[in-house]
Design a protein around this motif. Sequence first.
Motif, mmCIF file in Angstrom:
data_model
loop_
_atom_site.group_PDB
_atom_site.id
_atom_site.type_symbol
_atom_site.label_atom_id
_atom_site.label_comp_id
_atom_site.label_asym_id
_atom_site.label_seq_id
_atom_site.Cartn_x
_atom_site.Cartn_y
_atom_site.Cartn_z
ATOM 1 N N LEU A 121 0.821 -1.212 0.000
ATOM 2 C CA LEU A 121 0.000 0.000 0.000
ATOM 3 C C LEU A 121 0.852 1.258 0.000
ATOM 4 O O LEU A 121 0.521 2.242 -0.654
ATOM 5 C CB LEU A 121 -0.916 0.013 1.227
ATOM 6 C CG LEU A 121 -2.155 -0.850 1.116
ATOM 7 C CD1 LEU A 121 -2.848 -0.935 2.451
ATOM 8 C CD2 LEU A 121 -3.093 -0.262 0.090
ATOM 9 N N ILE B 57 2.126 0.177 -4.666
ATOM 10 C CA ILE B 57 1.035 0.697 -5.505
ATOM 11 C C ILE B 57 1.277 2.161 -5.921
ATOM 12 O O ILE B 57 1.086 2.490 -7.085
ATOM 13 C CB ILE B 57 -0.321 0.508 -4.791
ATOM 14 C CG1 ILE B 57 -0.646 -0.992 -4.746
ATOM 15 C CG2 ILE B 57 -1.432 1.243 -5.508
ATOM 16 C CD1 ILE B 57 -1.916 -1.338 -4.035
ATOM 17 N N LEU C 56 3.314 2.498 -9.008
ATOM 18 C CA LEU C 56 2.768 1.997 -10.273
ATOM 19 C C LEU C 56 1.765 2.961 -10.881
ATOM 20 O O LEU C 56 1.438 2.859 -12.046
ATOM 21 C CB LEU C 56 2.066 0.655 -10.039
ATOM 22 C CG LEU C 56 2.939 -0.469 -9.536
ATOM 23 C CD1 LEU C 56 2.080 -1.644 -9.137
ATOM 24 C CD2 LEU C 56 3.909 -0.874 -10.614
ATOM 25 N N ALA D 221 -6.353 -3.621 -1.469
ATOM 26 C CA ALA D 221 -5.362 -3.782 -2.527
ATOM 27 C C ALA D 221 -5.939 -4.612 -3.669
ATOM 28 O O ALA D 221 -5.788 -4.256 -4.853
ATOM 29 C CB ALA D 221 -4.108 -4.429 -1.961
ATOM 30 N N LEU E 51 -8.650 -2.520 -5.531
ATOM 31 C CA LEU E 51 -8.083 -1.453 -6.358
ATOM 32 C C LEU E 51 -7.660 -1.999 -7.713
ATOM 33 O O LEU E 51 -7.959 -1.436 -8.762
ATOM 34 C CB LEU E 51 -6.870 -0.834 -5.655
ATOM 35 C CG LEU E 51 -7.149 0.265 -4.649
ATOM 36 C CD1 LEU E 51 -5.853 0.715 -4.023
ATOM 37 C CD2 LEU E 51 -7.822 1.429 -5.337
ATOM 38 N N MET E 52 -6.945 -3.143 -7.661
ATOM 39 C CA MET E 52 -6.492 -3.770 -8.906
ATOM 40 C C MET E 52 -7.698 -4.211 -9.736
ATOM 41 O O MET E 52 -7.725 -4.028 -10.955
ATOM 42 C CB MET E 52 -5.620 -4.983 -8.605
ATOM 43 C CG MET E 52 -4.274 -4.628 -8.023
ATOM 44 S SD MET E 52 -3.314 -3.694 -9.193
ATOM 45 C CE MET E 52 -2.340 -2.704 -8.106
ATOM 46 N N ASN F 30 0.158 -7.911 -10.911
ATOM 47 C CA ASN F 30 0.071 -7.420 -9.532
ATOM 48 C C ASN F 30 -0.970 -8.181 -8.734
ATOM 49 O O ASN F 30 -0.729 -8.582 -7.595
ATOM 50 C CB ASN F 30 -0.310 -5.938 -9.520
ATOM 51 C CG ASN F 30 0.878 -5.082 -9.770
ATOM 52 O OD1 ASN F 30 1.965 -5.408 -9.306
ATOM 53 N ND2 ASN F 30 0.698 -4.026 -10.517
ATOM 54 N N ILE G 150 0.716 -13.778 -2.300
ATOM 55 C CA ILE G 150 1.165 -13.376 -0.954
ATOM 56 C C ILE G 150 0.113 -13.746 0.080
ATOM 57 O O ILE G 150 0.415 -14.358 1.108
ATOM 58 C CB ILE G 150 1.446 -11.859 -0.903
ATOM 59 C CG1 ILE G 150 2.675 -11.530 -1.731
ATOM 60 C CG2 ILE G 150 1.653 -11.395 0.528
ATOM 61 C CD1 ILE G 150 2.928 -10.050 -1.861
#
Lengths: 220, 220
Positions: free
Chosen positions: A157, A161, A164, B171, B174-175, B198, B205
Amino acid sequence: MNLKKHWWKALAIVLLVYVHTVGLLAEVPRLNILNETIRALYFHVPMWFGMVLLYAVSVYYAILCLRKPGQGYDIWSVNFAHTGTLLGILGIATGMLWANYTWGSPWHGDPKQNGAAIALLVYLAYFVLRGSLESEEQKERLSAVYNLFAFAAMIPLIFIIPRLTESVHPGSGGNPGFNAYDLDSRMRLVFYPAVIGWFLVGLWLVNIRVRVQQLNKSNS
Amino acid sequence: MKGILPLLSKELKLEYRKQSTLAGIALYLFSLTFICYLTFKLKQQSIQPVTWSALFWLVILFAVMNSVAKSFIGERKGLSIYYYYIASPQAIIISKIIYNAVLAFVLSAIAYFLFVVFIGNPVQDVFLFFLTLVLTSWGLASSLSFISAIAAKASNSHVVMAVLSFPALIAVLLMAIRLSKNALDGLDFSVSADELYNLLAINCISTALAYVLFPYIWRS
């Protein structure tokens, strides 16, 4: 952890006095838009570095909690996370101050700002989790597990990100960090002491908090 | 790893026997979509693709959170002790993640169908969109199963579940939002490659974390 000696506390004070005087008075590179706000580098960025360092130590203690439960590592882990969050809040506040003069508004909706806010939420959730667990043994184990998870969630975070995406924060989204500036060697002389100074102050706070809590525990 | 298949078939059988739960989630999905339709479609004829994707992910988020939350929270204590007696923790968490990922994907596919029927279909690149759905389902399932296991131990598990999962999912979401925007606009596949990698990395992970840390959660 043996923190009985006093020299590192004196070092923290000396370093931060040095950072505040030199950081506010010494010459800094003249850059468009940034102008004098570049001095935020001595306060805002070291606070974030200090936060990440404190969180990393907290994760180290969380791992110790999982490997050797019931040895009193939990109190260190939670207090490192507490103090890391304090530095994180200070970092976000100083960042907003900087953004107000550089970007025109305190909350600019930049990916870095949003990521930082979410990372703080992750750690605040950690404290909520601790509050809702009842037995000490469960509190130690589960909060250590979530601590590892929170650290793994924070790194992308804050560091991945924003790099990118179209961030306007220095060091992200193709913007130069302070390495690219000409006069960086002079700034480094203040920046690195500031990182060490804030980290040591954090360590001091943790030390005091842990001692108070241990005394309270042995009293009751 | 040999315990995974029996556990998976057990999950499927349980779901098949308790069809009311699944029907409940489907109804929930339908009502959410219908509310979206009522609030947006009646005012104007078509909505912007950005609004479409925002609504879509909100619906997915709430439906998946509600369905996955029950994976550990709903289980009775004696039952879980029995599972833990016959299977390894790794097999349990992996089977839960696989099962929840499939469930999340089915829910997303149903949500997509409902959105097409009620709100319209602005998706130009359907293949990319479904690829995003698959990866997102996996990401949501891995984080949520893990967090549900933590929250199940807390006293007010539903509040803790909501508080812990929101930051952990950001996260992934968002992607997913960025990818689905590309799919809606029908951009070339190469544009979305970075985000796909990503998302894949984030999923790996979170799955790895769940795999490593789950044994510490259930040992109680």
